[in-house]
Enzyme design. Structure first.
Site, PDB file in Angstrom:
ATOM      1  N   HIS A  53      -4.722  13.793  11.751  1.00 43.47           N
ATOM      2  CA  HIS A  53      -5.526  12.575  11.688  1.00 43.47           C
ATOM      3  C   HIS A  53      -6.568  11.719  11.115  1.00 43.47           C
ATOM      4  O   HIS A  53      -8.100  12.351  11.082  1.00 43.47           O
ATOM      5  CB  HIS A  53      -6.181  12.080  13.504  1.00 43.47           C
TER       6      HIS A  53
ATOM      7  N   GLU B 126      -3.692  10.625   7.188  1.00 41.83           N
ATOM      8  CA  GLU B 126      -3.064   9.664   7.630  1.00 41.83           C
ATOM      9  C   GLU B 126      -4.488   8.686   6.778  1.00 41.83           C
ATOM     10  O   GLU B 126      -5.199   9.392   6.619  1.00 41.83           O
ATOM     11  CB  GLU B 126      -3.902   9.335   9.102  1.00 41.83           C
TER      12      GLU B 126
ATOM     13  N   ASP C 139      -6.165   4.895   7.247  1.00 37.35           N
ATOM     14  CA  ASP C 139      -6.506   3.653   8.026  1.00 37.35           C
ATOM     15  C   ASP C 139      -6.657   2.890   7.241  1.00 37.35           C
ATOM     16  O   ASP C 139      -7.689   3.108   6.227  1.00 37.35           O
ATOM     17  CB  ASP C 139      -7.358   4.075   9.044  1.00 37.35           C
TER      18      ASP C 139
ATOM     19  N   HIS D 185     -11.633   3.019   8.597  1.00 38.00           N
ATOM     20  CA  HIS D 185     -11.438   3.479  10.032  1.00 38.00           C
ATOM     21  C   HIS D 185     -11.128   1.163  10.794  1.00 38.00           C
ATOM     22  O   HIS D 185     -10.344   1.200  11.333  1.00 38.00           O
ATOM     23  CB  HIS D 185     -11.647   4.071  10.930  1.00 38.00           C
TER      24      HIS D 185
ATOM     25  N   GLU E  11      -1.920   3.444   7.612  1.00 36.81           N
ATOM     26  CA  GLU E  11      -2.021   1.849   8.910  1.00 36.81           C
ATOM     27  C   GLU E  11      -2.687   1.138   8.595  1.00 36.81           C
ATOM     28  O   GLU E  11      -4.176   0.994   7.360  1.00 36.81           O
ATOM     29  CB  GLU E  11      -2.797   2.580   9.670  1.00 36.81           C
TER      30      GLU E  11
HETATM   31 CA    CA Z   1      -5.349   5.135  12.552  1.00 36.13          CA
END
Ligand code: CA
Length: 338
Positions: A30, A57, A59, A72, A165
């Site tokens: 994460h 991950e 963002d 993020h 994401e």
């Molecule tokens: Ca995320």
């Protein structure tokens, strides 16, 4: 007689395969190994890779000059020195939006562990994590991060995936930017085009997920796995109804729920309340990857004795297929111990 060595060789090969291949369960780093290094820096991603994460991950938000960066928040002020370096560039709400800056400006910023302002002083979000304003970290582009992970895949022979994401697609559209198309273009350029490729594309926005699946991916000629993030039951209540998962499965390959949607936080060690979410998702053919599992002091739900217990309860009692954690080393070690 020839069959015996053939099978012996095969089982050796399987034994050396990854935890992922054995259990099907995945560890998603994460924001990288964000428990140890500032989130979304290339250093945090390299560390997560070295710790054995199966997916890492990203963002994603856009800059004024239409570049996709790994960040993020849609604002820069929690994790960089933007307020010192570009005073006067905040909007009326006092925040410094990435979309108001060109990439060359964002490249000048120092990234740091996340902080908040308390009486004008910077206080870290997590006191036990990497100290604020130390060493030299930057905000990477999506391309730079993919090249890091693909380069490590080349040099190590592993096959670690990416888990991007799309952040606040409605905000980006209101600012005149189609972030989903920009992200899909980058993914296509770097060879992520089919559901068998090591990528999950995630967003909290169901309308955007539908657009990505029915318009943006077909227009680009790609078809990769999509994950619907779920932060609560209020945003899209229909998803939590009996037929909801089957309807969602028309556009998604999995869900990424906040972990209190999987195991009720009011549970006790002796009485774990697992929701119907995982069962319903699996019945609809959807993978389940809850977030976010943190081993920092004070982050453990009361029903878990320790972090390994929390992982056991989610991976094996609730039966999730993967999870997002700031501590990928601990989750990889846990799966290996099982
Ligand atoms: Ca995320």
């Amino acid at each position: 007689m020839l069959r015996i060595p053939l099978f012996a060789g095969l089982s050796l090969m399987l034994a050396s395969a990854s935890v992922y291949a054995q259990s099907g369960k995945i560890v998603i780093a994460h924001r990288g190994a964000s428990g140890y290094l500032p989130e979304h820096t290339l250093e945090a991603k390299a560390m997560a890779y070295g710790m054995g994460a199966h997916y890492i991950e990203q963002d994603l938000v856009m800059t004024r000059d239409d570049r996709v960066i790994v960040l993020h928040d849609i604002t820069l002020d929690r994790t960089t020195d933007v307020a010192d370096r570009f005073p006067g560039r905040a909007r009326a709400d006092g925040r410094y939006y990435a979309i108001d800056f060109d990439l060359e400006e964002i490249r000048q910023l120092q990234a740091t562990e996340g902080f908040r302002l308390v009486n004008g002083e910077r206080e870290p979000g997590f006191v036990n994590r990497f100290p604020l304003e130390r060493s030299d970290f930057r905000v990477p582009t999506f391309e730079e991060e993919i090249e890091l992970i693909q380069g490590l895949n080349h040099s190590t022979g592993r096959d670690v995936g990416i888990y991007p994401e799309i952040k606040q697609p409605e905000f980006h559209r209101a600012e005149g930017k189609d972030i989903s198309s920009a992200v899909v273009d980058v993914l296509k350029n770097y060879g992520y085009t089919e559901k068998s490729d090591k990528v999950f594309l995630q967003t909290f926005s169901y309308p955007e997920l539908e657009i990505i699946n029915s318009e943006i991916m077909p227009a680009a000629g790609i078809d990769i796995r999509l994950i619907q993030l779920l932060r609560d039951t209020e945003s899209y209540p229909w998803i939590f109804e009996a037929e909801g998962m089957r309807m969602l499965a028309e556009h998604a390959d999995g869900i990424g729920p906040a972990h209190p949607l999987v195991i009720d936080p009011e549970s006790t060690p002796g009485a774990l309340h697992v929701s119907a979410l995982v069962e319903r998702a699996h019945a609809a053919g959807l993978d389940v990857h809850p977030y976010t599992f943190r081993a920092d002091p004070g982050q453990l739900p009361a029903y878990a004795e320790n972090f390994a217990d929390l992982l056991e309860q989610h991976f094996f009692t609730a039966g999730v297929d993967g999870l997002f954690t700031d501590f990928p080393d601990l989750a990889v070690q846990f799966l290996q111990s099982r």
